[in-house]
Design a protein around this motif. Structure first.
Motif, PDB file in Angstrom:
ATOM      1  N   VAL A 114       0.838  -1.204   0.000  1.00  0.00           N
ATOM      2  CA  VAL A 114       0.000   0.000   0.000  1.00  0.00           C
ATOM      3  C   VAL A 114       0.871   1.250   0.000  1.00  0.00           C
ATOM      4  O   VAL A 114       0.609   2.217  -0.729  1.00  0.00           O
ATOM      5  N   LEU A 115       1.926   1.245   0.806  1.00  0.00           N
ATOM      6  CA  LEU A 115       2.821   2.395   0.853  1.00  0.00           C
ATOM      7  C   LEU A 115       3.582   2.579  -0.453  1.00  0.00           C
ATOM      8  O   LEU A 115       3.805   3.705  -0.902  1.00  0.00           O
ATOM      9  N   ARG A 116       3.996   1.488  -1.066  1.00  0.00           N
ATOM     10  CA  ARG A 116       4.691   1.607  -2.354  1.00  0.00           C
ATOM     11  C   ARG A 116       3.777   2.202  -3.428  1.00  0.00           C
ATOM     12  O   ARG A 116       4.218   2.985  -4.265  1.00  0.00           O
ATOM     13  N   GLU A 117       2.512   1.843  -3.378  1.00  0.00           N
ATOM     14  CA  GLU A 117       1.562   2.405  -4.340  1.00  0.00           C
ATOM     15  C   GLU A 117       1.306   3.883  -4.041  1.00  0.00           C
ATOM     16  O   GLU A 117       1.168   4.702  -4.956  1.00  0.00           O
ATOM     17  N   ALA A 118       1.238   4.233  -2.760  1.00  0.00           N
ATOM     18  CA  ALA A 118       1.112   5.644  -2.394  1.00  0.00           C
ATOM     19  C   ALA A 118       2.339   6.423  -2.850  1.00  0.00           C
ATOM     20  O   ALA A 118       2.225   7.561  -3.328  1.00  0.00           O
ATOM     21  N   TRP A 119       3.521   5.821  -2.720  1.00  0.00           N
ATOM     22  CA  TRP A 119       4.755   6.461  -3.188  1.00  0.00           C
ATOM     23  C   TRP A 119       4.680   6.706  -4.695  1.00  0.00           C
ATOM     24  O   TRP A 119       5.090   7.764  -5.179  1.00  0.00           O
ATOM     25  N   ARG A 120       4.145   5.770  -5.431  1.00  0.00           N
ATOM     26  CA  ARG A 120       4.080   5.891  -6.898  1.00  0.00           C
ATOM     27  C   ARG A 120       3.212   7.067  -7.331  1.00  0.00           C
ATOM     28  O   ARG A 120       3.590   7.820  -8.238  1.00  0.00           O
ATOM     29  N   VAL A 121       2.051   7.244  -6.697  1.00  0.00           N
ATOM     30  CA  VAL A 121       1.136   8.296  -7.151  1.00  0.00           C
ATOM     31  C   VAL A 121       1.486   9.662  -6.570  1.00  0.00           C
ATOM     32  O   VAL A 121       0.898  10.666  -6.980  1.00  0.00           O
ATOM     33  N   LEU A 122       2.433   9.722  -5.628  1.00  0.00           N
ATOM     34  CA  LEU A 122       2.856  11.007  -5.070  1.00  0.00           C
ATOM     35  C   LEU A 122       3.842  11.705  -5.998  1.00  0.00           C
ATOM     36  O   LEU A 122       4.730  11.066  -6.579  1.00  0.00           O
ATOM     37  N   ALA A 123       3.719  13.015  -6.110  1.00  0.00           N
ATOM     38  CA  ALA A 123       4.678  13.806  -6.876  1.00  0.00           C
ATOM     39  C   ALA A 123       6.002  13.870  -6.116  1.00  0.00           C
ATOM     40  O   ALA A 123       6.045  13.656  -4.896  1.00  0.00           O
ATOM     41  N   PRO A 124       7.108  14.135  -6.803  1.00  0.00           N
ATOM     42  CA  PRO A 124       8.393  14.285  -6.105  1.00  0.00           C
ATOM     43  C   PRO A 124       8.294  15.345  -4.999  1.00  0.00           C
ATOM     44  O   PRO A 124       7.794  16.444  -5.225  1.00  0.00           O
ATOM     45  N   GLY A 125       8.740  14.997  -3.816  1.00  0.00           N
ATOM     46  CA  GLY A 125       8.633  15.905  -2.683  1.00  0.00           C
ATOM     47  C   GLY A 125       7.256  15.909  -2.042  1.00  0.00           C
ATOM     48  O   GLY A 125       7.011  16.678  -1.106  1.00  0.00           O
ATOM     49  N   GLY A 126       6.368  15.042  -2.520  1.00  0.00           N
ATOM     50  CA  GLY A 126       5.028  14.969  -1.951  1.00  0.00           C
ATOM     51  C   GLY A 126       5.049  14.425  -0.536  1.00  0.00           C
ATOM     52  O   GLY A 126       5.978  13.741  -0.119  1.00  0.00           O
ATOM     53  N   ARG A 127       3.998  14.720   0.199  1.00  0.00           N
ATOM     54  CA  ARG A 127       3.912  14.314   1.602  1.00  0.00           C
ATOM     55  C   ARG A 127       2.771  13.320   1.823  1.00  0.00           C
ATOM     56  O   ARG A 127       1.760  13.350   1.127  1.00  0.00           O
ATOM     57  N   LEU A 128       2.974  12.487   2.810  1.00  0.00           N
ATOM     58  CA  LEU A 128       1.988  11.475   3.200  1.00  0.00           C
ATOM     59  C   LEU A 128       1.781  11.557   4.700  1.00  0.00           C
ATOM     60  O   LEU A 128       2.731  11.795   5.453  1.00  0.00           O
ATOM     61  N   ILE A 129       0.542  11.354   5.145  1.00  0.00           N
ATOM     62  CA  ILE A 129       0.242  11.222   6.573  1.00  0.00           C
ATOM     63  C   ILE A 129      -0.418   9.873   6.796  1.00  0.00           C
ATOM     64  O   ILE A 129      -1.391   9.525   6.121  1.00  0.00           O
ATOM     65  N   ALA A 130       0.130   9.113   7.720  1.00  0.00           N
ATOM     66  CA  ALA A 130      -0.429   7.814   8.100  1.00  0.00           C
ATOM     67  C   ALA A 130      -1.024   7.927   9.496  1.00  0.00           C
ATOM     68  O   ALA A 130      -0.351   8.379  10.432  1.00  0.00           O
ATOM     69  N   VAL A 131      -2.274   7.526   9.627  1.00  0.00           N
ATOM     70  CA  VAL A 131      -2.975   7.533  10.909  1.00  0.00           C
ATOM     71  C   VAL A 131      -3.251   6.082  11.296  1.00  0.00           C
ATOM     72  O   VAL A 131      -3.959   5.367  10.575  1.00  0.00           O
ATOM     73  N   VAL A 132      -2.667   5.643  12.399  1.00  0.00           N
ATOM     74  CA  VAL A 132      -2.812   4.251  12.828  1.00  0.00           C
ATOM     75  C   VAL A 132      -3.002   4.202  14.345  1.00  0.00           C
ATOM     76  O   VAL A 132      -2.600   5.122  15.061  1.00  0.00           O
TER      77      VAL A 132
END
Length: 260
Positions: A114-132
């Motif tokens: 799931v994270l690798r797929e999120a990495w793919r669709v993110l633009a360079p320098g894009g940010r992600l927030i994970a809530v767990v």
């Protein structure tokens, strides 16, 4: 396993759900105070936490995994929700500036995928927030909310997972310090619990909110040579198992290897 989307929507319409939406949403808004002109993707059931950005984001899409199901979102306007496979998102590479994962990494079958797929669709320098859910917190042990189901994480486990998928952790916070309860007295004092919890027991918040940045390049040893330092692989031995086992040693002989 993912929870049913109908139950998730029903929970966030309840008083306790609205309270958690506010408590968890507070650190998200501090990390991302402005979404003007940016594109936002929510994976899992992120709609309640994406709502503050509806008016300013260039686009906001809620991607709901097929095992969970999907409902129209947002309710007050044309739906921007789509049913997806969490490891095969129907978006081109580098399409979003921000990705928000809520009820995703704790319920999916393959968090790294799931994270690798999120990495793919993110633009360079894009940010992600994970809530767990926090493994140390009380909410991971309670069935009052969706955070009591699925896979909880410690702060170190979540950071290691993000780093292994080419993300650099830039901020991490805890939220929901109040004990799990439907009691109005406890819920009315939720803000007080948040203030006290951050000062006295910050590691025991019920929910982890971690922000990470997409890393494009991985560092490699100079000249392509492997490091001379040996990397040790950690071995987990459950308590009480090793005591009843005899060690196995390998004795080298000219004719081969004999185990004793």
């Amino acid at each position: 396993m993912y929870l049913d989307v109908v139950h998730l929507r029903a929970f966030y319409d309840l008083p306790l759900g609205r309270l958690l939406r506010s408590l968890v949403g507070a650190p998200i808004r501090k990390m991302w105070p402005d979404m003007t002109g940016k594109s936002l993707l929510g994976v899992g059931y992120a709609g309640p936490f994406m709502r503050p950005y509806l008016e300013t984001a260039e686009r906001a899409i809620a991607a709901m995994p097929a095992p969970q199901g999907a409902v129209p979102w947002p309710r007050e306007r044309a739906s921007t929700c789509t049913l997806v496979e969490d490891t095969d998102l129907p978006f081109p590479d580098a399409f979003f500036d921000r990705v928000l994962l809520v009820h995703a990494l704790d319920h999916c079958s393959d968090p790294a995928a799931v994270l690798r797929e999120a990495w793919r669709v993110l633009a360079p320098g894009g940010r992600l927030i994970a809530v767990v859910p926090n493994r140390r917190g009380l909410w991971a042990r309670s069935e009052l909310s969706p955070f009591g189901y699925g896979r909880p994480y410690s702060g170190g486990q979540l950071k290691d997972l993000l780093k292994s998928c080419q993300f650099k952790v830039v901020d991490d916070r805890e939220a929901v310090f109040m004990p799990p309860s439907r009691t109005r007295t406890i819920q009315s004092a939720a803000r007080t619990w948040e203030g006290i919890g951050r000062r006295i027991w910050p590691a025991f918040g019920g929910v982890l909110v971690t922000e990470a940045e997409k890393v494009i390049f991985q560092s490699l040893p100079a000249g392509g040579q492997k490091s001379r330092f040996r990397v040790l692989r950690p071995v987990f031995i459950p308590e009480g198992v090793a005591s009843g086992l005899k060690p196995v040693r390998a004795v080298h002989r000219r004719s081969g290897v004999r185990q004793v």
